[in-house]
Design a protein around this motif. Structure first.
Motif: not given
Lengths: 163, 275
Positions: A39-43, A76, A79, A130, B46-51, B53, B159, B161, B228
């Motif tokens: 998971m990754l998160d950016i704002a 956040k 990884v 991480r 907004p705040e983008i959360a992606v899974t 990745v 922003e 991802v 990783p």
């Protein structure tokens, strides 16, 4: 006869207790599995405020306009990750009709205090393991008398990706 | 909010006459007008959360597909764009992004993502379907999830991802070796270890493992897990690793042990002298 019947009942009861003790308490087993994906998160918050030059001397060789406020990049991830910053050349809206001019993205740079990235090519501005992080990013733009009068804009892209 | 200076000399037509609106003092002075000023503004973002990745596919004779989930964890709505691109990673893991189809090992022509955008309100989720058509060869690319430009003025912010998508068809070899290990003591009790891994196989790899600090008797005094780290075929990848160890004066070895998903573990060692 009655005594025999009592003995038989008692024997059956004891047998039942013994059988129960041998079987024990009924149990069941189930597997518990869990998948935690990457998971990754950016704002981003805030904006850059680039002062407008007001004196001709503001355009002397080597002049730089520095933002008076920062953009905060909050990230956040579970990884390790990098945040890469990129931007195209400035879009120019001339003050004099018909004027054309190209102001290169390489005249601008962003910095987190420790690392400065010129905006003409992708460069890593943030590298984190991480976790959750917050980085304040400043910006500056080199200006000169060669810059034509007009409005300049470009879009700075912050890309977060797993290392 | 304070906007940028009026657009200088924006021509308009009024009653057959050409007029110039909002000619700024800076423009009159011949200065670059509106190199721009903009006061910070507070707005819901907004705040983008992606899974996930990091995605590994195994399309070969058969196609492969997966789903990427985007969540808006912010307070404001996000107008998001989803699109594909190519990337390379240098020895330090820094990225170079390329237009889709221009990478030497691009999945262009085989990889698709749907939809190409969505408005995702705060707290909502959006799924993106990623599909790789059957075909030969290893390839990799990146799915980008991108916000609309924020703010106004000279420098706007986007922003994004990046989701790594790597394909290795069944039978593609996974191989590698640790070629160099150096270790030095930094401030305090931190040991800095630099390990260089060379990907000698055909498949893109994720490097995970642990770094051990041992004495010359082989006793493990400290260790730390890592990864990783992405490793592309035919490339070197440096991993800079920290281990906290309170070591008395003496000689030690730093031993990285790397699981790259192959049939063996890769390892190496570098000497460390504490004075």
């Amino acid at each position: 006869m009655k005594r025999i019947l009592i003995l038989v009942v008692a024997w059956l009861a004891l047998s039942a207790v013994a059988a129960s003790a041998q079987i024990g308490t009924p149990t069941a087993q189930a597997n518990l599995s869990l998948t935690i994906p990457t998971m990754l998160d950016i704002a981003a918050s805030g904006s850059w405020t680039i002062p407008t030059p007001t004196l001709v001397s503001d355009l002397d060789p080597g002049s730089t306009l520095t933002s008076t406020s920062d953009v905060t990049i909050t990230t956040k991830g579970n990884v390790n990750y990098k945040v890469t910053v990129t931007a195209p050349d400035f879009t120019f809206t001339p003050a004099v009709v018909g004027d054309t001019y190209t102001k290169l993205a390489s005249t601008a740079a962003v910095t987190n205090g420790a690392t400065t990235v010129v905006l003409n090519a992708a460069g890593s501005i943030i590298t984190h393991n991480r976790g959750a992080n917050s980085d304040n990013i400043g910006a500056n733009v080199a200006v000169s008398m060669a810059d034509h009068p007009g409005d300049y804009t470009t879009t700075v892209t912050f890309t977060i990706a797993a290392q | 909010m304070t906007g940028s200076l009026p657009t200088a000399a924006a021509p308009g037509h009024s009653g057959g006459r050409t007029v110039f609106r909002g000619l700024s003092a800076a423009a009159v002075l011949g200065l670059p007008a509106a190199l721009t000023a903009q006061a910070p503004q507070r707005q819901l973002r907004p705040e983008i959360a992606v899974t996930p990745v990091i995605v590994h596919l195994a399309a070969g004779a058969q196609e492969a597909a997966t789903a990427i989930v985007v969540r808006n964890a912010g307070a404001g709505p996000g107008q998001l764009r989803f699109y594909l691109g190519d990337y390379e990673q240098d020895v330090n893991g820094d990225f170079r992004f390329l237009p889709f189809g221009q990478g030497a090992h691009s999945c262009g022509g085989r990889l698709t993502a749907f939809p190409d955008g969505a408005v995702v309100r705060a707290g909502e989720r959006q799924q993106i379907q990623v599909r790789l058509a059957a075909g030969a060869g290893v390839c990799w690319g990146m799915l980008f999830v991108e916000t609309a430009p924020q703010g106004r003025g000279m420098l706007r912010v986007v922003e994004r991802v990046g989701v790594k998508i790597m394909n290795a068809p069944p039978g593609a070899s996974a191989g590698g070796e640790v070629t160099t290990v150096t270790a030095s003591r930094a401030r305090g009790d931190t040991i800095k270890v630099r390990a260089l891994f060379r990907n000698t196989g055909e498949a893109p790899l994720d490097l995970r493992g642990r770094i051990e600090i041992r004495d010359y008797g082989g006793r493990i005094l400290a260790q730390s897990e890592f990864g990783p780290f992405g490793s592309l075929p035919g490339r070197d990848r440096v991993m800079n690793l920290d281990v906290v160890a309170r070591l008395p004066r003496g000689d030690y070895v730093a031993v990285p042990i790397i699981d790259f998903g192959g049939e063996y573990l890769a390892g190496g060692q570098g000497t460390l002298r504490v004075r």
